[in-house]
Motif scaffolding. Structure first.
Motif, PDB file in Angstrom:
ATOM      1  N   ILE A 126      67.439  -1.253 -29.372  1.00  0.00           N
ATOM      2  CA  ILE A 126      66.538  -0.113 -29.272  1.00  0.00           C
ATOM      3  C   ILE A 126      65.837   0.179 -30.603  1.00  0.00           C
ATOM      4  O   ILE A 126      64.688   0.649 -30.633  1.00  0.00           O
ATOM      5  N   LYS A 127      66.515  -0.108 -31.715  1.00  0.00           N
ATOM      6  CA  LYS A 127      65.941   0.107 -33.049  1.00  0.00           C
ATOM      7  C   LYS A 127      65.970  -1.212 -33.829  1.00  0.00           C
ATOM      8  O   LYS A 127      66.704  -1.368 -34.802  1.00  0.00           O
ATOM      9  N   PRO A 128      65.170  -2.185 -33.411  1.00  0.00           N
ATOM     10  CA  PRO A 128      65.224  -3.507 -34.071  1.00  0.00           C
ATOM     11  C   PRO A 128      64.647  -3.461 -35.480  1.00  0.00           C
ATOM     12  O   PRO A 128      63.852  -2.585 -35.826  1.00  0.00           O
ATOM     13  N   GLY A 129      65.075  -4.431 -36.300  1.00  0.00           N
ATOM     14  CA  GLY A 129      64.465  -4.624 -37.603  1.00  0.00           C
ATOM     15  C   GLY A 129      65.018  -3.786 -38.728  1.00  0.00           C
ATOM     16  O   GLY A 129      64.478  -3.813 -39.838  1.00  0.00           O
ATOM     17  N   LEU A 130      66.091  -3.036 -38.492  1.00  0.00           N
ATOM     18  CA  LEU A 130      66.675  -2.237 -39.564  1.00  0.00           C
ATOM     19  C   LEU A 130      67.478  -3.137 -40.504  1.00  0.00           C
ATOM     20  O   LEU A 130      68.033  -4.150 -40.076  1.00  0.00           O
ATOM     21  N   PRO A 131      67.570  -2.775 -41.785  1.00  0.00           N
ATOM     22  CA  PRO A 131      68.265  -3.651 -42.752  1.00  0.00           C
ATOM     23  C   PRO A 131      69.770  -3.718 -42.549  1.00  0.00           C
ATOM     24  O   PRO A 131      70.405  -4.671 -42.989  1.00  0.00           O
ATOM     25  N   SER A 132      70.363  -2.730 -41.896  1.00  0.00           N
ATOM     26  CA  SER A 132      71.805  -2.743 -41.665  1.00  0.00           C
ATOM     27  C   SER A 132      72.113  -1.946 -40.408  1.00  0.00           C
ATOM     28  O   SER A 132      71.403  -0.987 -40.064  1.00  0.00           O
ATOM     29  N   TYR A 133      73.194  -2.370 -39.717  1.00  0.00           N
ATOM     30  CA  TYR A 133      73.619  -1.661 -38.502  1.00  0.00           C
ATOM     31  C   TYR A 133      75.058  -1.178 -38.616  1.00  0.00           C
ATOM     32  O   TYR A 133      75.712  -0.922 -37.613  1.00  0.00           O
ATOM     33  N   SER A 134      75.556  -1.069 -39.842  1.00  0.00           N
ATOM     34  CA  SER A 134      76.850  -0.422 -40.016  1.00  0.00           C
ATOM     35  C   SER A 134      76.692   1.053 -39.672  1.00  0.00           C
ATOM     36  O   SER A 134      75.590   1.617 -39.776  1.00  0.00           O
ATOM     37  N   LEU A 135      77.773   1.697 -39.268  1.00  0.00           N
ATOM     38  CA  LEU A 135      77.666   3.079 -38.819  1.00  0.00           C
ATOM     39  C   LEU A 135      77.136   3.979 -39.936  1.00  0.00           C
ATOM     40  O   LEU A 135      76.239   4.805 -39.713  1.00  0.00           O
ATOM     41  N   GLY A 136      77.672   3.828 -41.144  1.00  0.00           N
ATOM     42  CA  GLY A 136      77.228   4.667 -42.250  1.00  0.00           C
ATOM     43  C   GLY A 136      75.763   4.488 -42.576  1.00  0.00           C
ATOM     44  O   GLY A 136      75.017   5.468 -42.758  1.00  0.00           O
ATOM     45  N   ARG A 137      75.309   3.236 -42.663  1.00  0.00           N
ATOM     46  CA  ARG A 137      73.914   2.974 -43.006  1.00  0.00           C
ATOM     47  C   ARG A 137      72.972   3.424 -41.889  1.00  0.00           C
ATOM     48  O   ARG A 137      71.880   3.946 -42.159  1.00  0.00           O
ATOM     49  N   LEU A 138      73.365   3.229 -40.636  1.00  0.00           N
ATOM     50  CA  LEU A 138      72.537   3.691 -39.517  1.00  0.00           C
ATOM     51  C   LEU A 138      72.357   5.206 -39.573  1.00  0.00           C
ATOM     52  O   LEU A 138      71.254   5.723 -39.381  1.00  0.00           O
ATOM     53  N   CYS A 139      73.455   5.896 -39.813  1.00  0.00           N
ATOM     54  CA  CYS A 139      73.374   7.352 -39.873  1.00  0.00           C
ATOM     55  C   CYS A 139      72.452   7.801 -41.008  1.00  0.00           C
ATOM     56  O   CYS A 139      71.657   8.741 -40.856  1.00  0.00           O
ATOM     57  N   ASP A 140      72.519   7.137 -42.154  1.00  0.00           N
ATOM     58  CA  ASP A 140      71.630   7.466 -43.267  1.00  0.00           C
ATOM     59  C   ASP A 140      70.169   7.252 -42.890  1.00  0.00           C
ATOM     60  O   ASP A 140      69.305   8.103 -43.152  1.00  0.00           O
ATOM     61  N   MET A 141      69.883   6.111 -42.273  1.00  0.00           N
ATOM     62  CA  MET A 141      68.498   5.762 -41.952  1.00  0.00           C
ATOM     63  C   MET A 141      67.931   6.627 -40.827  1.00  0.00           C
ATOM     64  O   MET A 141      66.721   6.872 -40.769  1.00  0.00           O
ATOM     65  N   LEU A 142      68.811   7.084 -39.915  1.00  0.00           N
ATOM     66  CA  LEU A 142      68.353   7.857 -38.755  1.00  0.00           C
ATOM     67  C   LEU A 142      68.584   9.354 -38.926  1.00  0.00           C
ATOM     68  O   LEU A 142      68.478  10.122 -37.959  1.00  0.00           O
ATOM     69  N   ASP A 143      68.915   9.762 -40.153  1.00  0.00           N
ATOM     70  CA  ASP A 143      69.111  11.188 -40.476  1.00  0.00           C
ATOM     71  C   ASP A 143      70.192  11.834 -39.624  1.00  0.00           C
ATOM     72  O   ASP A 143      70.050  12.971 -39.147  1.00  0.00           O
ATOM     73  N   ILE A 144      71.271  11.099 -39.411  1.00  0.00           N
ATOM     74  CA  ILE A 144      72.430  11.644 -38.705  1.00  0.00           C
ATOM     75  C   ILE A 144      73.433  12.118 -39.748  1.00  0.00           C
ATOM     76  O   ILE A 144      73.843  11.349 -40.619  1.00  0.00           O
ATOM     77  N   ARG A 145      73.832  13.370 -39.662  1.00  0.00           N
ATOM     78  CA  ARG A 145      74.751  13.926 -40.637  1.00  0.00           C
ATOM     79  C   ARG A 145      76.179  13.480 -40.304  1.00  0.00           C
ATOM     80  O   ARG A 145      76.627  13.595 -39.170  1.00  0.00           O
ATOM     81  N   VAL A 146      76.864  12.948 -41.311  1.00  0.00           N
ATOM     82  CA  VAL A 146      78.218  12.430 -41.107  1.00  0.00           C
ATOM     83  C   VAL A 146      79.190  13.161 -42.015  1.00  0.00           C
ATOM     84  O   VAL A 146      78.940  13.309 -43.224  1.00  0.00           O
ATOM     85  N   GLN A 147      80.292  13.616 -41.453  1.00  0.00           N
ATOM     86  CA  GLN A 147      81.380  14.203 -42.233  1.00  0.00           C
ATOM     87  C   GLN A 147      82.666  13.466 -41.896  1.00  0.00           C
ATOM     88  O   GLN A 147      82.827  12.948 -40.789  1.00  0.00           O
ATOM     89  N   ASN A 148      83.576  13.437 -42.857  1.00  0.00           N
ATOM     90  CA  ASN A 148      84.892  12.791 -42.649  1.00  0.00           C
ATOM     91  C   ASN A 148      84.749  11.330 -42.241  1.00  0.00           C
ATOM     92  O   ASN A 148      85.343  10.881 -41.248  1.00  0.00           O
ATOM     93  N   ARG A 149      83.947  10.582 -42.994  1.00  0.00           N
ATOM     94  CA  ARG A 149      83.810   9.136 -42.726  1.00  0.00           C
ATOM     95  C   ARG A 149      85.157   8.447 -42.860  1.00  0.00           C
ATOM     96  O   ARG A 149      85.992   8.825 -43.681  1.00  0.00           O
ATOM     97  N   HIS A 150      85.357   7.436 -42.036  1.00  0.00           N
ATOM     98  CA  HIS A 150      86.578   6.635 -41.998  1.00  0.00           C
ATOM     99  C   HIS A 150      87.790   7.444 -41.534  1.00  0.00           C
ATOM    100  O   HIS A 150      88.936   7.062 -41.808  1.00  0.00           O
TER     101      HIS A 150
END
Length: 482
Positions: A126-150
């Motif tokens: 759905i979102k092709p061409g992004l430099p990374s698809y790790s959860l943390g990097r995706l959230c950063d690129m898509l402006d998803i706020r993340v707390q308590n990672r890992h």
């Protein structure tokens, strides 16, 4: 379950390591999503009943003290099963979480399986061409706020937010396509695009798995490349090596071959050339022993059966000492060699025969004539090895595959034009790729030919001249003894 009634169990776990076989879950969080919103949520620490490694503590912050009073997974199994039953299992890099939960539910006596949905793969579609698809990097690129990672709860919250965003962007019904029963894409590694798999051929050949940097991490051969590659991704394997292997696969390349034998040989050559980290079997198949000759301090030619050093040349190599001892004993008996100049390792040293004892009490033979006798014996062993071509199907009708064996050793291989009228050894050699072969490849060739596979036609050729009529019509090739 219809699309309208479908529910999703969005899951994240923390564990003591990467193998569901040896490691255990330390924390689990599940959010039930009805396709529009989260309708229920549950999480818990889990006592893994084993120590938490320092590296895991550093990543998650979960300590042995925190899980000391937590319930073991067996105590939570019924609750977990109830949340997951009849729902689509959703996770970021889904095979990891799925393998742990399936294994630990089975240990608790609750066999379970479910349709899987990987948010890594969904995001790639759905979102092709992004430099990374790790959860943390995706959230950063898509402006998803993340707390308590890992931590399981924090990562589930992030995965839910990502899932909602992807659903809202799914104008082409990608999710529905991915959930079709038995969809191949659901079995593919998270970082591998489906179009790469779809473009694989169904012909014989060699395939290469590449990591993120493009480095080859595994090489395999196949009669049907696409079918064999799919086989790597089927089944439920809980070993850490398997899970790590799948996560590292980002790309697949291949080299088509005309026949299975050509693929077998190319696989061996490429493994030796690239030495991929996940290829282990072929790395152990080189012969360990060899028959060598040398001139001793006494001026005589000696023959010795010995363990081979890397890159050491020899008269003949062997996979076992017993095999080599039989060859050396035969040379002694048939050529009348002197036992005093022939050396066996202790493990295969045989009691002396009457002839051996006679030779030991005789005066030493004339040095020049004896050395000539040894050279003749060595030449005879080497001359016993035949030269021949194997000509078979090519990758298309315009070519033939060709393998050249020279004096019992693999010389080279390649593809020649189907209309080739070559009649001399040199003409054929000029059309082949020269390779440095090994004993295992000769074992493969000899084993393959010994099966009597009809489509493989073997000719033993005169080094000076090929039979033009035979080569021109490979379907009628015949044995031509030296």
């Amino acid at each position: 379950m219809s699309k309208e009634l479908r529910e999703y169990a969005i899951v994240d776990i923390e564990t003591t390591g990467g193998s569901a076989e040896r490691s255990k879950i330390t924390e689990i969080a599940i959010a039930i999503h009805n396709g529009t919103e989260v309708v229920e949520r549950w999480e818990s620490l889990v006592n893994p009943q084993q120590a938490i490694p320092q590296a895991i503590f550093s990543l998650t912050g979960i300590t042995d003290e925190m899980i000391a009073t937590a319930p073991a997974f067996g105590e939570l199994a019924d609750t977990v099963y109830a949340f997951l039953k009849d729902r689509v299992f959703v996770a970021h890099n889904v095979n990891f979480d799925y393998s742990f939960i399936k294994h630990q539910l089975a240990e608790a006596g609750l066999p379970w399986q479910a349709p899987k949905l990987c948010t890594v793969r969904l995001a790639r579609k759905i979102k092709p061409g992004l430099p990374s698809y790790s959860l943390g990097r995706l959230c950063d690129m898509l402006d998803i706020r993340v707390q308590n990672r890992h931590r399981a709860g924090g990562d589930v919250t992030a995965t839910v937010a990502l899932f909602d965003l992807l659903l809202a962007s799914d104008s082409d019904a990608v999710l529905t396509q991915m959930l079709r029963k038995n969809a191949v894409e659901q079995r593919l590694p998270a970082n591998l695009s489906q179009h790469i798999f779809d473009n694989l051929p169904v012909s014989p050949g060699v395939y290469y798995f590449h990591d993120r940097s493009g480095k080859v991490i595994y090489i395999g051969k196949a009669i049907n490349i696409k079918k064999r590659v799919a086989g790597h991704f089927s089944g439920h394997n809980i070993q850490a090596k398997r899970q790590g292997f799948l996560q590292e696969i980002h790309d697949i390349s291949y080299e088509r071959c005309g026949t299975e034998l050509m693929a077998l040989l190319l696989e061996c050559l490429e493994i030796n050339r690239l030495w991929p980290k996940y290829n282990r079997a072929l790395k152990r198949l080189e012969p360990k022993f060899g028959l060598v000759n040398y001139t001793g301090m006494d001026g005589y030619q000696h023959l010795s059966l010995t363990k081979l050093l890397k890159y050491q040349t020899c008269i003949q190599s062997f996979y076992s000492l017993r095999e080599g001892a039989a060859v050396l004993r035969k040379m002694i008996n048939t050529m009348g060699l002197d036992i005093r100049f022939c050396h066996f390792p202790l493990e295969v040293r045989m009691p002396p025969t009457a002839n051996d004892l006679v030779r030991r009490i005789q005066d030493l033979p004339d040095q020049e004539s004896y050395n000539a006798k040894v050279e003749a014996a060595v030449a005879l062993v080497q001359e016993d090895a035949s030269s021949y071509l194997i000509i078979d199907k090519g990758r298309d009708e315009q070519e033939k595959s060709c393998i050249w064996i020279e004096k019992g050793k693999f010389y080279g291989m390649g593809y020649i034009r189907a209309e080739s009228q070559s009649t001399s050894l040199q003409e054929y050699k000029n059309e082949l790729q020269r390779y440095s072969g090994n004993a295992y490849m000769m074992q493969v060739i000899e084993s393959f030919l010994a099966k009597g596979v009809k489509q493989h036609q073997l000719i033993r050729i005169d080094p000076e001249q090929l039979d033009e009529a035979a080569v021109a019509k490979p379907a009628t090739l015949h044995m031509k003894l030296l």
